[in-house]
Scaffold this active site. Structure first.
Site, PDB file in Angstrom:
ATOM      1  N   ASP A 107       9.730  -4.959  -1.297  1.00  0.00           N
ATOM      2  CA  ASP A 107       9.155  -4.324  -2.493  1.00  0.00           C
ATOM      3  C   ASP A 107      10.218  -3.622  -3.319  1.00  0.00           C
ATOM      4  O   ASP A 107      10.077  -3.472  -4.534  1.00  0.00           O
ATOM      5  CB  ASP A 107       8.101  -3.272  -2.095  1.00  0.00           C
ATOM      6  N   ASP A 197       8.123  -3.867  -9.225  1.00  0.00           N
ATOM      7  CA  ASP A 197       8.439  -3.917  -7.799  1.00  0.00           C
ATOM      8  C   ASP A 197       9.194  -5.224  -7.565  1.00  0.00           C
ATOM      9  O   ASP A 197       8.847  -6.271  -8.155  1.00  0.00           O
ATOM     10  CB  ASP A 197       7.159  -3.943  -6.951  1.00  0.00           C
ATOM     11  N   HIS A 245       2.370  -7.973  -6.133  1.00  0.00           N
ATOM     12  CA  HIS A 245       3.376  -8.761  -5.419  1.00  0.00           C
ATOM     13  C   HIS A 245       2.988 -10.239  -5.356  1.00  0.00           C
ATOM     14  O   HIS A 245       1.883 -10.580  -4.944  1.00  0.00           O
ATOM     15  CB  HIS A 245       3.645  -8.210  -4.016  1.00  0.00           C
ATOM     16  N   ASP A 247       4.193 -12.541  -3.411  1.00  0.00           N
ATOM     17  CA  ASP A 247       4.474 -13.268  -2.175  1.00  0.00           C
ATOM     18  C   ASP A 247       3.286 -13.473  -1.231  1.00  0.00           C
ATOM     19  O   ASP A 247       3.459 -13.940  -0.098  1.00  0.00           O
ATOM     20  CB  ASP A 247       5.678 -12.657  -1.428  1.00  0.00           C
ATOM     21  N   CYS A 352       7.215  -9.586   3.175  1.00  0.00           N
ATOM     22  CA  CYS A 352       7.286  -8.188   2.702  1.00  0.00           C
ATOM     23  C   CYS A 352       8.237  -7.364   3.565  1.00  0.00           C
ATOM     24  O   CYS A 352       8.934  -6.477   3.077  1.00  0.00           O
ATOM     25  CB  CYS A 352       5.929  -7.503   2.793  1.00  0.00           C
TER      26      CYS A 352
HETATM   27  N1  ABU Z   1       2.762  -7.017  -0.598  1.00  0.00           N
HETATM   28  C1  ABU Z   1       2.093  -8.264  -0.568  1.00  0.00           C
HETATM   29  C2  ABU Z   1       0.616  -8.050  -0.482  1.00  0.00           C
HETATM   30  C3  ABU Z   1      -0.084  -8.873  -1.437  1.00  0.00           C
HETATM   31  C4  ABU Z   1      -1.534  -8.975  -1.140  1.00  0.00           C
HETATM   32  O1  ABU Z   1      -2.103  -8.110  -0.476  1.00  0.00           O
HETATM   33  O2  ABU Z   1      -2.151  -9.936  -1.515  1.00  0.00           O
END
Ligand code: ABU
Length: 374
Positions: A107, A197, A245, A247, A352
């Site tokens: 992050d 981020d 995010h 990912d 992450c």
């Molecule tokens: N930090 C990635 C989390 C993304 C999500 O909860 O979908």
């Protein structure tokens, strides 16, 4: 030990990585950007505190196991230095009653080539999180003369950075109204200053795909575009009312192959066109193993696709995600199952929990055919 900082994409052979720690992670104190309400777990709206010690111990056990697994495969692993995240912090503009933690280095740290960029972050509780990585970055700076150590401008995060009454309005909206707001890219952040981020960026050589989200605004993407002027920065969004995010939504796996969330569809059709035009296959991820978030987790069940690629033939996947592992196996990967669900509440999954320091390989153009204006 020889240190070299360099990583251009998400798949080249990984040789050196940072793996986070769960120590002292908090359900952070209230602040404008964060809305937590977990009465069933002892944290009703407005309350905060350290995550339970037994959860922290289990998470650290899984993080240590993951770090040891990577080391056994010849990958150098470094770990951050946790701060006392329970203490209040302040700047001349605000006081925040607690910080958050240092489990998800992804992050905070964005590695592009020889550079590691400290992201602005957009939560007050995460404003000082970069300090947990400073001992490592100082060391890389001493040991690698080519390492470019950069930090994006720290945002003020005053009341002007956040939309007034955002949460009150958000909670009164229907699902369709929330989606309409997503289409308008209308989330908590205003555009008074750049915020992003690092985990909203997916790296594919010359092309960086940046998700505009609840933690990354258009000004943040514009800042990244000016900063990485030798790259092509693509601003993308997906069908998700509180995106945070990229990912667990869109994951490049190797040249020519990307994994896409089966529910969070891309709302930027140019993105799909760009991938297709350059011969990439986009596959929908498998069904996640879990049907609800982990206890005290702000992350979704889509951590199922938050995989860490070790090289174009090898991928680490959370051990309970059987269908995701089978799918990646069919796609030709050696799949390494890694137990990691107990880490979810500490800020995410395998991608992450890591930040690249060194992957072999060089800067390549995987998208020679571009879409004008995208
Ligand atoms: N930090 C990635 C989390 C993304 C999500 O909860 O979908």
């Amino acid at each position: 030990m020889h240190t070299k900082v360099c990583s251009w994409n998400e798949w080249d052979p990984l040789r050196h990585v940072i793996v986070g720690r769960a120590d002292g992670t908090m359900v952070q104190a209230p602040e404008p950007a964060v809305d937590r309400d977990w009465p069933e777990y002892g944290f009703p709206r407005g309350s905060w505190g350290r995550l339970p010690k037994e959860m922290e111990d289990k998470a650290n056990e899984q993080l240590d196991h993951f770090a040891a697994l990577l080391e056994r495969r010849g990958i150098r692993v470094d770990r951050p230095t946790p701060l006392d995240f329970s203490r209040p912090v302040e700047t001349p503009d605000w006081r925040q009653e607690s910080m958050f933690g240092c489990m998800p280095p992804r992050d905070v740290l964005l590695t592009v080539g020889h550079e590691i960029l400290e992201a602005t972050m957009s939560y007050r509780s995460r404003w000082f999180e970069y300090l947990a990585y400073r001992p490592l970055l100082e060391r890389y700076f001493r040991e690698d003369p080519e390492f470019r150590w950069e930090a994006a401008p720290k945002p003020r995060l005053t009341e002007r950075t956040y939309k007034k009454d955002y949460w009150k309005i958000f909670h009164s909206l229907s699902e369709e109204e929330k989606l309409e707001r997503t289409r308008r890219r209308d989330w908590i952040l205003t555009e008074v200053e750049p915020c992003f981020d690092a985990a909203d960026v997916a790296r594919c050589g010359r092309d960086l795909f940046v998700q505009q989200s609840t933690v990354t605004n258009a000004a943040g993407i514009d800042w990244l575009r000016r900063h990485f002027s030798g790259h092509r920065i693509h601003s993308v969004i997906f069908q998700e009312d509180q995106p945070m995010h990229i990912d667990a939504t869109f994951v490049p796996l190797r040249p020519g192959l990307a994994l896409s969330n089966r529910v969070r569809k891309p709302l930027t059709p140019e993105m799909i066109e760009l991938f297709r035009k350059n011969g990439w296959e986009i596959v929908e991820c498998a069904k996640p193993a879990h049907d609800k978030k982990a206890k005290l987790s702000f992350c979704s069940v889509w951590l199922s696709m938050n995989v860490l690629v070790l090289d174009p033939k090898t991928v680490c996947v959370e051990a309970s995600e059987v269908e995701q592992m089978e799918q990646l196996d069919r796609l030709g990967f050696e799949v390494i199952p890694v137990p990691f669900w107990d880490v979810a509440a500490f800020g995410g999954g395998l991608h992450c929990a890591t930040a690249d320091v060194y992957r072999e390989g060089s800067l390549e153009d995987y998208f020679p055919r571009q879409i004008p204006g995208f």
